[in-house]
Design a protein around this motif. Structure first.
Motif, PDB file in Angstrom:
ATOM      1  N   ASP A 217       0.552  -1.144  -0.263  1.00 18.59           N
ATOM      2  CA  ASP A 217      -0.006  -0.062  -0.090  1.00 18.59           C
ATOM      3  C   ASP A 217       1.270   0.641   0.012  1.00 18.59           C
ATOM      4  N   PHE A 218       2.340   0.750  -0.434  1.00 19.22           N
ATOM      5  CA  PHE A 218       3.179   2.023  -0.178  1.00 19.22           C
ATOM      6  C   PHE A 218       3.407   2.471  -1.868  1.00 19.22           C
ATOM      7  N   PRO A 219       2.768   3.479  -1.903  1.00 20.99           N
ATOM      8  CA  PRO A 219       3.403   3.971  -3.391  1.00 20.99           C
ATOM      9  C   PRO A 219       4.168   4.852  -3.720  1.00 20.99           C
ATOM     10  N   ALA A 220       5.357   4.889  -4.940  1.00 19.23           N
ATOM     11  CA  ALA A 220       5.846   5.729  -5.314  1.00 19.23           C
ATOM     12  C   ALA A 220       6.319   6.233  -6.034  1.00 19.23           C
ATOM     13  N   LYS A 221       6.572   7.363  -6.556  1.00 16.47           N
ATOM     14  CA  LYS A 221       6.728   8.171  -7.930  1.00 16.47           C
ATOM     15  C   LYS A 221       7.956   9.030  -8.112  1.00 16.47           C
ATOM     16  N   GLY A 222       7.977   9.094  -9.551  1.00 16.09           N
ATOM     17  CA  GLY A 222       9.573   9.617  -9.564  1.00 16.09           C
ATOM     18  C   GLY A 222      10.292   9.728  -9.597  1.00 16.09           C
ATOM     19  N   ILE A 223      11.136   7.839  -9.436  1.00 13.01           N
ATOM     20  CA  ILE A 223      12.353   8.209  -9.149  1.00 13.01           C
ATOM     21  C   ILE A 223      13.315   8.293 -10.294  1.00 13.01           C
ATOM     22  N   ASN A 224      14.526   8.510  -9.885  1.00 14.69           N
ATOM     23  CA  ASN A 224      15.407   9.039 -10.819  1.00 14.69           C
ATOM     24  C   ASN A 224      16.719   9.532 -10.377  1.00 14.69           C
ATOM     25  N   GLY A 225      17.510   8.631 -10.820  1.00  9.41           N
ATOM     26  CA  GLY A 225      19.048   8.837 -10.780  1.00  9.41           C
ATOM     27  C   GLY A 225      19.860   7.713 -11.927  1.00  9.41           C
ATOM     28  N   VAL A 226      21.316   7.952 -12.090  1.00  2.46           N
ATOM     29  CA  VAL A 226      22.362   7.518 -11.945  1.00  2.46           C
ATOM     30  C   VAL A 226      22.796   6.403 -11.474  1.00  2.46           C
ATOM     31  N   ILE A 227      22.833   5.102 -11.289  1.00  2.00           N
ATOM     32  CA  ILE A 227      23.572   4.248  -9.751  1.00  2.00           C
ATOM     33  C   ILE A 227      24.971   3.402 -10.781  1.00  2.00           C
ATOM     34  N   GLU A 228      26.180   3.848 -10.444  1.00  2.00           N
ATOM     35  CA  GLU A 228      27.337   3.266 -11.259  1.00  2.00           C
ATOM     36  C   GLU A 228      27.790   2.030 -10.112  1.00  2.00           C
ATOM     37  N   ILE A 229      27.737   1.649 -10.761  1.00  2.00           N
ATOM     38  CA  ILE A 229      27.776  -0.107  -9.680  1.00  2.00           C
ATOM     39  C   ILE A 229      29.697  -0.572 -10.486  1.00  2.00           C
ATOM     40  N   GLU A 230      30.065  -0.703  -9.019  1.00  2.00           N
ATOM     41  CA  GLU A 230      31.687  -1.191  -9.087  1.00  2.00           C
ATOM     42  C   GLU A 230      31.754  -2.076  -8.853  1.00  2.00           C
ATOM     43  N   ASN A 231      30.594  -3.860  -8.654  1.00  3.78           N
ATOM     44  CA  ASN A 231      31.192  -4.697  -8.582  1.00  3.78           C
ATOM     45  C   ASN A 231      29.934  -5.848  -9.230  1.00  3.78           C
ATOM     46  N   LEU A 232      29.457  -6.295 -10.113  1.00 11.90           N
ATOM     47  CA  LEU A 232      27.771  -6.699 -10.548  1.00 11.90           C
ATOM     48  C   LEU A 232      28.182  -8.094  -9.583  1.00 11.90           C
ATOM     49  N   MET A 233      28.732  -9.013  -9.694  1.00  6.50           N
ATOM     50  CA  MET A 233      29.019  -9.978  -8.799  1.00  6.50           C
ATOM     51  C   MET A 233      30.451  -9.512  -7.645  1.00  6.50           C
ATOM     52  N   PRO A 234      29.552 -10.156  -6.207  1.00  7.29           N
ATOM     53  CA  PRO A 234      28.781  -9.319  -5.453  1.00  7.29           C
ATOM     54  C   PRO A 234      28.424  -7.955  -6.059  1.00  7.29           C
ATOM     55  N   LEU A 235      27.078  -8.296  -6.133  1.00  3.35           N
ATOM     56  CA  LEU A 235      26.587  -6.305  -6.079  1.00  3.35           C
ATOM     57  C   LEU A 235      26.765  -5.318  -5.257  1.00  3.35           C
ATOM     58  N   THR A 236      27.503  -5.039  -5.851  1.00  2.37           N
ATOM     59  CA  THR A 236      28.716  -3.266  -4.973  1.00  2.37           C
ATOM     60  C   THR A 236      28.344  -2.394  -5.324  1.00  2.37           C
ATOM     61  N   PHE A 237      27.423  -1.100  -4.900  1.00  2.00           N
ATOM     62  CA  PHE A 237      27.944   0.087  -5.150  1.00  2.00           C
ATOM     63  C   PHE A 237      28.157   1.294  -3.776  1.00  2.00           C
ATOM     64  N   LYS A 238      28.626   2.401  -4.047  1.00  2.00           N
ATOM     65  CA  LYS A 238      28.793   3.090  -2.608  1.00  2.00           C
ATOM     66  C   LYS A 238      28.256   4.979  -3.267  1.00  2.00           C
ATOM     67  N   ASP A 239      27.630   5.480  -1.868  1.00  2.00           N
ATOM     68  CA  ASP A 239      27.252   6.751  -2.273  1.00  2.00           C
ATOM     69  C   ASP A 239      26.111   6.989  -3.541  1.00  2.00           C
ATOM     70  N   GLN A 240      25.562   6.457  -3.261  1.00  2.00           N
ATOM     71  CA  GLN A 240      25.149   7.058  -5.066  1.00  2.00           C
ATOM     72  C   GLN A 240      23.538   7.502  -4.842  1.00  2.00           C
ATOM     73  N   GLN A 241      23.335   8.593  -5.459  1.00  2.00           N
ATOM     74  CA  GLN A 241      22.128   9.640  -5.570  1.00  2.00           C
ATOM     75  C   GLN A 241      21.038   9.107  -6.588  1.00  2.00           C
ATOM     76  N   ILE A 242      19.686   9.199  -5.175  1.00  2.00           N
ATOM     77  CA  ILE A 242      18.314   8.752  -5.817  1.00  2.00           C
ATOM     78  C   ILE A 242      17.561  10.147  -5.888  1.00  2.00           C
ATOM     79  N   ALA A 243      16.737   9.910  -6.625  1.00  2.00           N
ATOM     80  CA  ALA A 243      15.970  11.708  -6.399  1.00  2.00           C
ATOM     81  C   ALA A 243      14.324  10.347  -6.105  1.00  2.00           C
ATOM     82  N   LEU A 244      13.825  11.424  -5.592  1.00  2.00           N
ATOM     83  CA  LEU A 244      11.799  10.935  -5.110  1.00  2.00           C
ATOM     84  C   LEU A 244      10.879  11.675  -5.031  1.00  2.00           C
ATOM     85  N   GLY A 245      10.376  11.771  -6.262  1.00  2.00           N
ATOM     86  CA  GLY A 245       9.447  12.542  -6.554  1.00  2.00           C
ATOM     87  C   GLY A 245       8.195  12.443  -5.299  1.00  2.00           C
ATOM     88  N   ALA A 246       7.796  11.518  -5.280  1.00  2.00           N
ATOM     89  CA  ALA A 246       6.694  11.353  -4.183  1.00  2.00           C
ATOM     90  C   ALA A 246       6.295   9.905  -3.686  1.00  2.00           C
TER      91      ALA A 246
END
Length: 320
Positions: A217-246
């Motif tokens: 019951d929790f809708p989210a809208k307007g998710i925007n961003g670029v996620i830079e992944i350092e490693n695919l296996m195992p999946l690893t990324f650091k300090d990535q910014q994501i914007a959330l409209g609502a």
């Protein structure tokens, strides 16, 4: 394999002696899945050419069923190669499936610009036509190393038309009403060392544009961003910014900005998070969450709220 039968027979292909091989087997798995393939190997001594052809094969691999793979690959003096590999259908055997059926094509070709190197091209498409992945790269036979660039064309989702569940059916257990677009690029490199073959780099970037989804019951809208992944296996990324409209979780929140990280596919961390609510700011204290045991405390702090706006959002009897 629990049972394996091989049948060999001599033949001639393009005036070259060849060997036909028929393989029939059964895996030791509980469902006793069958494995079958027809192959042909020929050798042309003057050209130092080994040719392998595969057809009419079917076999499961780690939860994936591969149907009707065909291959025609020629190797010249172990210095270069050319040919093609096609798989009519790659299917997830999980329930629900991890992905919808895919079709795979790959080709090898010699590179005129460099001796002892092989060019690689690949193409993966979803049977519903909305998924397209392409790749190109090279492998240096002399240096025992190679690389591959892979691109996912924008995956466009629209509620009621194409949603995430139409590409990844298992996602329907967690999210619904997905929309927006997702695109990705990856760079993979490999090399041989004294310890054997290994991946030396596996980086990627994922673009989220106006993505929306509902988690229960929790809708989210307007998710925007670029996620830079350092490693695919195992999946690893650091300090990535994501914007959330609502986002609505009891009370409506909007204009959010979050800094996230994921360590080896196990630990999700948030170092900074804030959203607007009722004319004020809601901040999220930094936290880490073990995804294998997703339990913990999250501290939210509200500041400069407009009480009139807040009561309009969540009216309380006797207050206005």
């Amino acid at each position: 394999l629990d049972d394996l039968r091989l049948t060999f027979s001599d033949t001639v292909f393009e005036n070259t002696p060849a060997l036909d091989i028929d393989l029939l087997g059964r895996l030791k798995s509980a469902d006793k899945s069958s494995v079958s393939a027809k192959a042909q190997i020929s050798y042309n001594a003057p050209e130092q050419k080994i040719r392998l052809r595969l057809r009419d094969a079917s076999f499961p691999v780690a939860g994936i069923k591969i149907e009707k793979p065909t291959a025609d690959i020629s190797i010249y003096g172990l210095k270069t190669a050319e040919g093609s590999l096609e798989i009519a259908k790659i299917e997830s055997t999980a329930t629900p499936p991890l992905f919808t059926p895919l079709r795979f094509k790959a080709s090898l070709h010699s590179l005129s610009s460099q001796k002892d190197a092989i060019g690689i091209k690949l193409d993966v498409t979803g049977q519903n036509g909305a998924l397209a992945v392409t790749g190109s790269g090279r492998h240096d036979l002399a240096a025992n190393k190679g690389s591959l660039k892979i691109s996912l064309a924008p995956l466009v989702m629209k509620i009621g038309v194409y949603e995430l569940k139409d590409f990844i059916p298992v996602s329907a257990k967690h999210v619904s009403d997905t929309e927006g677009s997702i695109a990705a690029n990856a760079n993979i490199a490999w090399a041989k060392s004294a310890k054997g073959w290994a991946l030396t780099s596996q980086r990627a970037s994922v673009l989220l544009r106006d993505v929306g989804a509902s988690y229960g019951d929790f809708p989210a809208k307007g998710i925007n961003g670029v996620i830079e992944i350092e490693n695919l296996m195992p999946l690893t990324f650091k300090d990535q910014q994501i914007a959330l409209g609502a986002f609505t979780a009891g009370l409506p929140l909007q204009n959010g900005l979050f800094t996230l990280g994921l360590d080896k596919g196990k630990t999700l961390s948030l170092t900074n998070g804030r959203m607007e609510m009722a004319g004020g700011i809601m901040t999220v204290a930094p936290f880490s969450l073990d995804l294998n045991k997703p339990q913990g405390n999250i501290t939210l702090t509200a500041a400069s709220l407009d009480l009139q706006e807040l009561f309009k959002m969540s009216p309380l009897e006797g207050l206005s």
